[in-house]
Scaffold this active site. Sequence first.
Site, mmCIF file in Angstrom:
data_model
loop_
_atom_site.group_PDB
_atom_site.id
_atom_site.type_symbol
_atom_site.label_atom_id
_atom_site.label_comp_id
_atom_site.label_asym_id
_atom_site.label_seq_id
_atom_site.Cartn_x
_atom_site.Cartn_y
_atom_site.Cartn_z
ATOM 1 N N ASP A 443 0.841 -1.192 0.000
ATOM 2 C CA ASP A 443 0.000 0.000 0.000
ATOM 3 C C ASP A 443 0.883 1.252 0.000
ATOM 4 O O ASP A 443 2.078 1.183 0.315
ATOM 5 C CB ASP A 443 -0.899 -0.021 1.243
ATOM 6 N N GLU A 446 2.874 4.544 -4.403
ATOM 7 C CA GLU A 446 2.954 5.299 -5.665
ATOM 8 C C GLU A 446 4.335 5.942 -5.905
ATOM 9 O O GLU A 446 4.655 6.100 -7.107
ATOM 10 C CB GLU A 446 1.855 6.378 -5.678
ATOM 11 N N ASP A 522 -8.887 2.891 -2.768
ATOM 12 C CA ASP A 522 -9.963 3.409 -1.915
ATOM 13 C C ASP A 522 -11.176 3.841 -2.733
ATOM 14 O O ASP A 522 -11.494 5.037 -2.848
ATOM 15 C CB ASP A 522 -9.442 4.581 -1.083
#
Length: 786
Positions: A443, A446, A522
């Site tokens: 998670d 990026e 999300d």
Amino acid sequence: MDGRDLVRSVSVVGSGRAAQGLRTVRAAWRRRRIDAAGLPRRGPERARVPGEVRDAEPGPGGGLIRFGRSELRIVVAVNGAVFWGWDGAGPQPSYALAGSGPEPDPRAVLEPDKDGGWRVVAERATVVVSRHGAVQVCTPGGVTLRRDLPPRWWEPVDGGAARWMQRSEVAADARIFGLGGRAGGPRLRDGRYRLWNTDPGRAFGPGDDPLYLTMPVQLVVADAGTHLVFHDTSWDGTVVWREGEEGAGSGHDRAGHCEVRMDGGPLRCWVVVGTPARVLHTWASLTGAPALPPAWALGHQHARWGFGSEQEVRRIVAGYHEHGLPLDAVHLDIDHHDDHQVFTVDQERFPKLPVLAEELRRDGIRLVSIVEPAVRAEPGNAVFDSGTAVDAFVRDAHGRTVRGVAWAGESVFPDFTDARARAWWGGLYEERLERGFTGFWHDMNEPTSFSAFGEPTLPRSARHALEGRGGDHREGHNVYALCMAQAAYEGLRALAPQERPFLFSRSGWAGLQRYGGTWSGDVATGWPGLRASLSLVLGLGLCGVPYSGPDVGGFDGSPSPELYLRWFQLGAYLPLFRTHAGLRAGRREPWEFGAEVLEHARVALLERRRLLPYFLTLAHLARRTGAPYVRPLWWGAPEDRALRDCEDTFLLGDGLLVAPVLDAGVRRRAVRLPRGRWYDTVTEEVHEGPGRVVVDAPLSRIPVLARAGAVVPVRGADGGLELEVWAPARGRTGAGLVVADPGDGWEEPEIERYVARRHGGRVVVTRDREDGVTEPPYPVRVRGLG
């Protein structure tokens, strides 16, 4: 100083989140200072085009065509993929390609073309290059699939990375899919799409773009044929797409237009031509076979940010047992860490985590751990100290370690484009394995660094190794998560060589499938979020990432019982079937939504359990062929325009068609059918395609239809494998493939082929082998005979 940024700074500090808020303000200004000092200033630029052809030099698979101000290298690979690179760029180095890339096809020939141009003739495509540098890809029959106009470059006069732009034309009837994870897909409408992996910082819906996982991969489907195009550069860029218009028989069609703009990197491109199945097979051979998830990862997985303690995990698991609901994995979010620090455990709330993991495993339930790249920048933190010792963290242009803000507070970030850093990071998973974890959920990669304003990521001037070539975050950003997945996958292969690694990542790039899958991120709770969930899975599959799924129920908010159930029913037919929610969202356990929802959710879960042999077969076929588990309706008939425009129904493998309910209050829905006979899997009612039919969609189920002649491996009542055969139409035969997975290891089971033949009122099923035809070794259940 930008006045708007100053206002944002003041508002964040005064928002009541002072401790973290002040850090994000400092981080934003620090990033701005680092980039001001480290990024080259954009000065005067000179525009450049290729010029006119001068000469050409044949080479393996094609050759080199020289223009007045550039040169174009064209290579056709043995698998039929076509590569071209301007300014002489070659296929390597590339983060997308597996290994050293494919060998050139010795049969491809470079020869002169009319008007001073050149062409490369190969078995599956012909590439025609005009004397000014336009590149045209044609089928072997001479039908044009795409035409790339001569590119343009803007080069800094003082040196540095050149920006470039490439405009292309495709058929007026063409539709494009892909570009990674796009919530507004799977078919991409007219618009601008950014190629920069981005954490939106909130729950997203169909109108949000870009998202966590972008890649410059387009699948173009038209009457003339299907092709995939991949612009192999990881720099920030945009794709602007405008669909064509047909002139209603007048001959005045307007072509579809695509414009790709990149801030840097080589202008190189791959094009693959063929049927959708062939295109994805070739794409997998270029970028790597999809990783094979362990069998348990194809079951139901339950997650939540906020489990909080071992007691809460046991309570949830007990609830699943009490209500007769199958469960295969439990995921622990960042709240199980010691003060949010990666590779740690809160000993107060999880004092005996290995014991808990062993208890769960005895019940057939695995434990999955979240892993984030950010490392708290604090001496005494074991991960920080060991990473510092091997110089693993990203530095700025002056050699100072770059700091950002994450859940752990002031943090540093490993440079996963450095092989030494990957080896160090991969070894850290030993701690996770010793705690009892068997799966890993990447998670915030990026990568995300919280920021009061500006981009929530690392400075663009931050330095990366890039496998020894050197460069900055402008080039390294989009491949950061891909390289993190590589580090984990290779580390787990070494630490637990007997088991297939299981990991899925929020971010990634072309080639991510080599190491695992992804999920929606999300996604917002609501009916638009439900629709976006399907779009993401379909689009990612067409980019070569077959294993994905959404947060069932949405990440934020509290879904209504109906919305939760419809999301749950869709999730039961997607590769990654995971319920998950944020810290402040409503519960996601099926029994929290009332007795009626619980009963219907149980039916969906039991059906998923029954179909596990089919999902395992699809996983093995994806590994060997690149075909996604979840396929658009046009997969077998891309020439059918009505199927190309259908986005609310999908094929699960070759055998099943799933028509989820994506709107509130729907109890009957229209379903577009491909050609052939289709059976309702509950009522066995027969429907004939192509065309539209209206079917029942009661709250208890979503419509699922089986193709006539399909052979679907399922789990029988005794737990063993059984063949569910749907009767072929009279005078026709059917078939299906089965891969009987022996477990979670590395065995390569045989692909078994079964054929169903109709003889009057009977259906005979045989197994086709190289040495002849035999009886099936499994029980056979024939359905659809009335």
